[in-house]
Write a protein that holds these residues in place. Structure first.
Motif, PDB file in Angstrom:
ATOM      1  N   LYS A 105      -3.265   7.298  -3.347  1.00 15.25           N
ATOM      2  CA  LYS A 105      -3.149   5.968  -2.741  1.00 15.25           C
ATOM      3  C   LYS A 105      -3.122   4.908  -3.841  1.00 15.25           C
ATOM      4  O   LYS A 105      -3.888   4.989  -4.806  1.00 15.25           O
TER       5      LYS A 105
ATOM      6  N   PHE B  35      -3.084   0.575  -4.123  1.00 19.72           N
ATOM      7  CA  PHE B  35      -3.176  -0.722  -3.438  1.00 19.72           C
ATOM      8  C   PHE B  35      -2.778  -1.806  -4.445  1.00 19.72           C
ATOM      9  O   PHE B  35      -3.416  -1.951  -5.490  1.00 19.72           O
TER      10      PHE B  35
ATOM     11  N   THR C  77       0.856  -1.185   0.000  1.00 17.02           N
ATOM     12  CA  THR C  77       0.000   0.000   0.000  1.00 17.02           C
ATOM     13  C   THR C  77       0.891   1.233   0.000  1.00 17.02           C
ATOM     14  O   THR C  77       1.702   1.422   0.912  1.00 17.02           O
TER      15      THR C  77
ATOM     16  N   THR D 100       0.940   5.406  -0.038  1.00 15.88           N
ATOM     17  CA  THR D 100       0.119   6.577   0.265  1.00 15.88           C
ATOM     18  C   THR D 100       1.009   7.806   0.358  1.00 15.88           C
ATOM     19  O   THR D 100       2.096   7.741   0.941  1.00 15.88           O
TER      20      THR D 100
END
Length: 591
Positions: free
Chosen positions: A584, A586, A540, A542
């Motif tokens: 972001k 993922f 992940t 960010t």
């Protein structure tokens, strides 16, 4: 655009090839026709079962005393069963026995690897006992590596396959041990009480029946002790009485240990006595692991010279245990390697013998056509070799030129203007002033960073044991006074288990994301989270930068390149962003 390579560009080469193929076909036809006439019927395959049974019987005899010798004979049995696996049950039994040996010396990873070899064949056997053994050994591998949940999962799978009451009782006792280690004593009691009331018997072995019953008594006594039930002592005493009558020193170890725990707070002197009895029983059966456990308990209960004596003995046993396990693992590897070498040599000798026999037959039928064919084939191979070599050289030269052009363009686009402005700035301002000096240094640092990024982007990625160091260094290279990067879960990842191409993809994707962040988002904080859950790798990313409008995003953007890389390793990627809302990403892919 897909590029097609035309190997034959004129009719002369194609005609030569057709002639060569016709000559080869004719030659093989002549040779095969003679061989078919002289070939005798193949002998029936030899029945190896008596030999395999004899070897396994010897391995079983050595199982408890000579670990490396036992491993050698099980491995020998496996060789006789391969490659057709005509004796499938013997093959699986030998593999499971080796996995058991590896587990006994603490090689849980090796044990799991050996067990995995049985998976393609377990379902082919009608009798589920080997599948039950597979699940039980797997469960103990997890239990010994402190993963109680997975251990419980595999014991339950074994329980579902078990049909005989006594086998189910043994597996339930294994589950009791897990619940006890988790502190779920009431759950354990709920399993033990029905088993005790039924007094389940083994079909043929009365001693095994009594042992199983006494172990249930031990476990119930220990659980009642932990739950504060006064009946605990009665069950422990009953178990002790049975084991003393049977003269089972190995089983007495556990019972004495339970007594030592029972009296630990109420009667330290008696607790110490039982701990000593447990240690003596462990010495009688010569179990290094249980001797170490017994000494550890005695160390807690003694003082002065006695404490020193037990401590020295404990250190000695632990050292011996580690050395012996290491020796056993090394011995297993040596036997395995020697076995493979021997097998390879035997196959080579057989192949050589068969080739010699075939050559003798061919010698009778070989004629001038065969020699001409060989000359044509050699000529064609030489031609093809030089042709392909020339083509590969040209393609490499072209790839190098394209790479140099791309790097040159990057240098021109990204650095030329910066260098020109920095030189102009240095010529036209007073460098004696601190603020001008600082600005000049910042400009030079920016130029250095861009140069380094271009270098890293085009340099090969190390994927060996130093991969994690290189990845961390690359990420750290983007950290500045204005940009803070936080890594989470990085040290928990077993990078060695991830495939090479996936490591490269992770590196390239994170590098691309960080470059985009540095160029476009103006983020002050970046977080990168790494996880490995259920054989899936999760990343992940960010940042708190400007974000992007995903609906109006240019398809030629670097993000499209990132998506293609992730899809290339059968992964999934989700991007969440909007202007002024941060960015972001993922990423998920199978390990």
């Amino acid at each position: 655009m897909k590029k097609t390579i035309y190997l034959f560009k004129n009719k002369v080469i194609l005609t030569c090839l057709l002639l060569i193929l016709l000559a080869v076909a004719g030659s093989f036809y002549l040779l095969n026709s003679d061989q078919n006439q002289s070939r005798s019927p193949k002998p029936k395959p030899k029945n190896k079962l008596p030999e395999i049974n004899k070897i396994i019987e010897k391995a079983d005899f050595l199982f408890d005393h000579q670990t490396d010798s036992s491993y050698f004979y099980y491995n020998k049995a496996i060789e006789l069963c391969e490659p057709k696996l005509d004796y499938l049950n013997k093959y699986i039994y030998s593999l499971i026995s080796i996995a058991n040996l590896q587990q006994n010396v603490g090689d849980y990873i090796g044990s799991e690897e050996t067990l995995t070899k049985t998976l393609p064949y377990l379902k082919k056997l009608k009798n589920p006992k080997y599948e039950i053994n597979y699940y039980t050994l797997t469960a103990y591998n997890y239990f010994n590596t402190y993963d109680n949940n997975m251990a419980l999962y595999y014991h339950v799978k074994a329980l579902k396959l078990a049909k005989k009451p006594f086998k189910r009782s043994e597996i339930l006792n294994d589950i009791v041990i897990i619940y006890t280690s988790q502190g779920k004593y009431q759950k354990a009691v709920d399993i033990i009480l029905p088993l005790l009331s039924k007094k389940i018997k083994h079909d043929t072995d009365a001693r095994r029946t009594i042992n199983n019953y006494s172990v249930l008594l031990d476990n119930l006594g220990f659980c009642y002790y932990k739950l504060g039930n006064p009946k605990a002592l009665d069950y422990l005493n009953e178990s002790l009485k049975i084991k003393l009558e049977l003269k089972e020193d190995f089983e007495l170890i556990g019972t004495y240990t339970c007594f030592a725990s029972f009296y630990e707070k109420t009667n330290p002197k008696l607790s110490k006595m039982y701990a000593k009895k447990s240690y003596i029983s462990a010495c009688k059966v010569n179990s290094a692991t249980f001797k170490a456990n017994g000494l550890a308990s005695l160390i807690k209960k003694t003082e002065g010279n006695e404490l020193k004596k037990y401590s020295l003995e404990y250190i000695k046993i632990i050292d011996s245990l580690i050395i012996n396990r290491r020796k056993a693992k090394n011995q297993f590897l040596t036997i395995k390697y020697d076995s493979k070498q021997s097998k390879t040599e035997n196959l080579l000798l057989k192949a050589q013998k068969a080739e010699n026999e075939l050559e003798l037959e061919r010698q009778k039928n070989r004629n001038i056509i065969s020699y001409i064919t060989i000359v044509f084939i050699l000529g064609f191979i030489v031609f093809l070799y030089f042709y392909l070599k020339s083509k590969v050289t040209k393609e490499k030269t072209k790839a190098i030129a394209e790479s140099e052009l791309r790097i040159s363009k990057k240098l021109s686009d990204e650095l030329t203007n910066d260098i020109y402005q920095t030189l102009t700035f240095a010529e036209n301002i007073d460098l004696e002033k601190d603020e001008n000096k600082e600005k000049l240094l910042n400009n030079l640092d920016l130029i250095y960073s861009r140069t380094r990024n271009i270098s890293k982007e085009n340099s090969p990625i190390v994927t060996d044991e130093n991969y994690s160091i290189g990845l961390k260094e690359m990420i750290s290279g983007f950290k500045t006074q204005e940009i803070n990067i936080i890594l989470n879960g990085f040290e928990t990842i077993s990078w060695a288990k991830i495939e090479k191409n996936k490591k490269i993809t992770i590196y390239r994707v994170l590098h691309e994301l960080l470059i985009n962040m540095q160029k476009h988002s103006h983020a002050a904080l970046v977080g990168i989270l790494f996880k490995n859950i259920n054989n899936e790798f999760l990343v992940t990313y960010t940042d708190n930068g400007n974000g992007v409008d995903l609906e109006n995003l240019d398809t030629t953007n670097g993000l499209q390149n990132i998506k293609n890389r992730i899809l290339g390793i059968k992964g999934k990627i989700d991007i969440d962003s909007s202007p002024e809302k941060g960015f972001k990403v993922f990423i998920k892919f199978p390990v």
